[in-house]
Design a protein around this motif. Structure first.
Motif, PDB file in Angstrom:
ATOM      1  N   TYR A 101      32.089  71.672  60.501  1.00 55.43           N
ATOM      2  CA  TYR A 101      31.984  71.773  61.960  1.00 55.43           C
ATOM      3  C   TYR A 101      31.334  70.551  62.610  1.00 55.43           C
ATOM      4  N   THR A 102      31.059  69.531  61.813  1.00 59.06           N
ATOM      5  CA  THR A 102      30.550  68.278  62.383  1.00 59.06           C
ATOM      6  C   THR A 102      31.552  67.152  62.108  1.00 59.06           C
ATOM      7  N   THR A 103      31.451  66.519  60.956  1.00 59.19           N
ATOM      8  CA  THR A 103      32.279  65.333  60.711  1.00 59.19           C
ATOM      9  C   THR A 103      33.774  65.639  60.644  1.00 59.19           C
ATOM     10  N   TYR A 104      34.161  66.776  60.050  1.00 58.04           N
ATOM     11  CA  TYR A 104      35.591  67.054  59.877  1.00 58.04           C
ATOM     12  C   TYR A 104      36.236  67.631  61.130  1.00 58.04           C
ATOM     13  N   MET A 105      35.473  68.333  61.954  1.00 61.34           N
ATOM     14  CA  MET A 105      36.078  69.082  63.048  1.00 61.34           C
ATOM     15  C   MET A 105      36.858  68.194  64.007  1.00 61.34           C
ATOM     16  N   GLN A 106      36.358  67.000  64.288  1.00 64.88           N
ATOM     17  CA  GLN A 106      37.069  66.117  65.214  1.00 64.88           C
ATOM     18  C   GLN A 106      38.466  65.788  64.687  1.00 64.88           C
ATOM     19  N   LYS A 107      38.580  65.502  63.412  1.00 67.55           N
ATOM     20  CA  LYS A 107      39.886  65.191  62.813  1.00 67.55           C
ATOM     21  C   LYS A 107      40.745  66.450  62.702  1.00 67.55           C
ATOM     22  N   PHE A 108      40.118  67.583  62.394  1.00 67.79           N
ATOM     23  CA  PHE A 108      40.835  68.843  62.276  1.00 67.79           C
ATOM     24  C   PHE A 108      41.493  69.212  63.599  1.00 67.79           C
ATOM     25  N   LEU A 109      40.761  69.041  64.694  1.00 68.57           N
ATOM     26  CA  LEU A 109      41.304  69.367  66.010  1.00 68.57           C
ATOM     27  C   LEU A 109      42.477  68.458  66.379  1.00 68.57           C
ATOM     28  N   LYS A 110      42.423  67.217  65.942  1.00 67.46           N
ATOM     29  CA  LYS A 110      43.496  66.265  66.264  1.00 67.46           C
ATOM     30  C   LYS A 110      44.706  66.417  65.345  1.00 67.46           C
TER      31      LYS A 110
END
Length: 429
Positions: free
Chosen positions: A258-267
């Protein structure tokens, strides 16, 4: 047991010491996380190619390798923190982080120097990984030892307040550059260097602030212990060490999802725009930041173990449904609300995990005991979380990662259910 006298800090001096220690931690984590926040812009500068998932795998691989230096940093800075004082370890760790950020800010790209470019990028991340390995144990110990017993959970929660604030600051810098100062081309060409230069400058400021930190009474009272910070001394605390590994396993994966991966996951998975993913990440991190002291204060009333058990149960049951729902979200507000719901669960772990570890160990081995098993666990499971998620996605099995994260939290739940209540049996007093 002999009662050792404590060196009393006035309340103002205590709060100042906690704030200064926390600000340094914020800078450390800003420097470390700015890599993840800006990797979408500099990935092709170091790893040329046409496949964005492959480029993200390469940059995530470097991110993960930086984590494998954390146990080394934990051991080195643990020896310094237990042997020469918490203050010395805190100052040296932020100095090393400054060096790593400065290298990334000025390193030439692949077009200019070929394979040497990603090699230098990796070297800088290894320095930062070692620095962060030392920062966690040193700052967790310093905050726990400086706080009063009745408010130890509350004060110690500021480690994760500043940890999250560091990533939030990285996202704020990204938003300012994206929306106010630079266009997409400028960001990809040279603008991605700006946040690393800012990080190096902030690290120097943090170093100057930490010069005046007061040493903790716990270190002063136990400085004659002959085996301070040694691996041999740590082996005398096998159960506590195993407990740190087990309680960290599920929590660290959840935190990095929910920190480093979430930005890429959302994109890459939810299909949102780069700007939307940045705003969602920033907003949800602000929400998570506000939860930390609330949950930390709650642990001072109800204890640490009930909160960890609650995280274990809720994380095991709801990780798969939440990540599935986030992936299927097609508007930014829905995705934002789902990520905030996830943080209501994850913060049960993040707000108190540092103080729990500090309460497990005696002063002579506390920095090493907190840092080394934690760093080893984070290196294997936390640092690789983003890479594992992207690998499953590249294989067409993205949902398998959700089950992997859920299973890890269940393993930690078993530890939470069998470990002692550290608030009642704290070894800091």
């Amino acid at each position: 047991m002999l009662h050792t006298p404590k060196i009393s800090l006035g309340e103002k001096a205590r709060i100042r010491a906690i704030l200064v220690g926390s600000v340094g931690n914020l800078v450390e984590w800003y420097d470390f996380y700015v890599y993840s926040a800006f990797s979408l812009y500099f990935a092709d500068a170091f790893f040329p190619g046409d496949d964005p998932v492959a480029q993200m795998l390469s940059t995530s691989g470097v991110f993960a390798l930086g984590f494998f230096m954390r146990p080394i940093g934990a051991y080195v800075f643990g020896r310094i923190g237990d042997g020469h004082g918490r203050r010395a370890a805190l100052m040296l760790s932020v100095l090393l982080m400054c060096a790593g950020s400065l290298i990334i800010a000025v390193v030439p790209t692949y077009v200019t120097i070929g394979a040497a470019a990603p090699a230098l990028l990796l070297f800088a991340r290894l320095l930062q990984g070692a620095s962060l390995g030392g920062e966690y144990g040193s700052s967790a110990t310093y905050l726990a030892e400086t706080a009063t017993p009745a408010r130890r959970g509350f004060y110690s929660s500021f480690q994760y307040v500043t940890m999250i604030a560091g990533q939030l600051l990285a996202l704020v810098v990204l938003l300012v550059l994206q929306n106010l100062l630079l266009d997409d081309k400028a960001l990809r060409d040279w603008g991605w260097r700006i946040p690393f230069a800012i990080g190096a400058l902030l690290a120097v400021v943090a170093l100057l602030m930490r010069r005046d930190l007061a040493e903790t009474s716990a270190f002063a009272a136990n400085r004659r212990e002959t085996r301070r910070g040694s691996l041999r001394a740590l082996l005398d605390h096998k159960r506590e060490t195993a407990t740190v590994v087990g309680l960290t396993l599920g929590g660290t994966i959840a935190f990095y999802v929910y920190t480093t991966y979430m930005q890429k996951f959302l994109k890459l998975s939810a299909g949102l725009t780069a700007s939307q993913t940045t705003w969602i990440s920033a907003g949800s991190l602000l929400f998570a930041l506000a939860l930390q002291p609330v949950y930390g204060a709650l642990s001072d009333r109800v204890g640490r173990r009930p909160m960890l058990i609650a995280f274990g149960i809720l994380g095991t049951l709801f990780t798969v449904p939440l990540l599935t729902a986030i992936r299927q979200a097609r508007d930014a507000w829905t995705a934002f609300m789902l990520v905030c719901i996830a943080w209501l669960i994850v913060a049960l772990y993040t707000s108190i995990n540092a103080v729990v570890k500090a309460e497990l160990f005696p002063a002579a081995i506390r920095v090493t005991g907190v840092a080394l098993p934690y760093a080893a666990t984070v290196s294997v499971f936390g640092g690789s979380a983003e890479y594992v998620a992207l690998w499953f996605k590249s294989q067409g099995r993205e949902s398998w990662f959700y089950w992997y994260a859920s299973a890890a939290i269940f393993v930690s739940l078993v530890v939470y259910a069998t470990m002692p209540e550290t608030k009642a049996q704290s070894r800091i007093e």
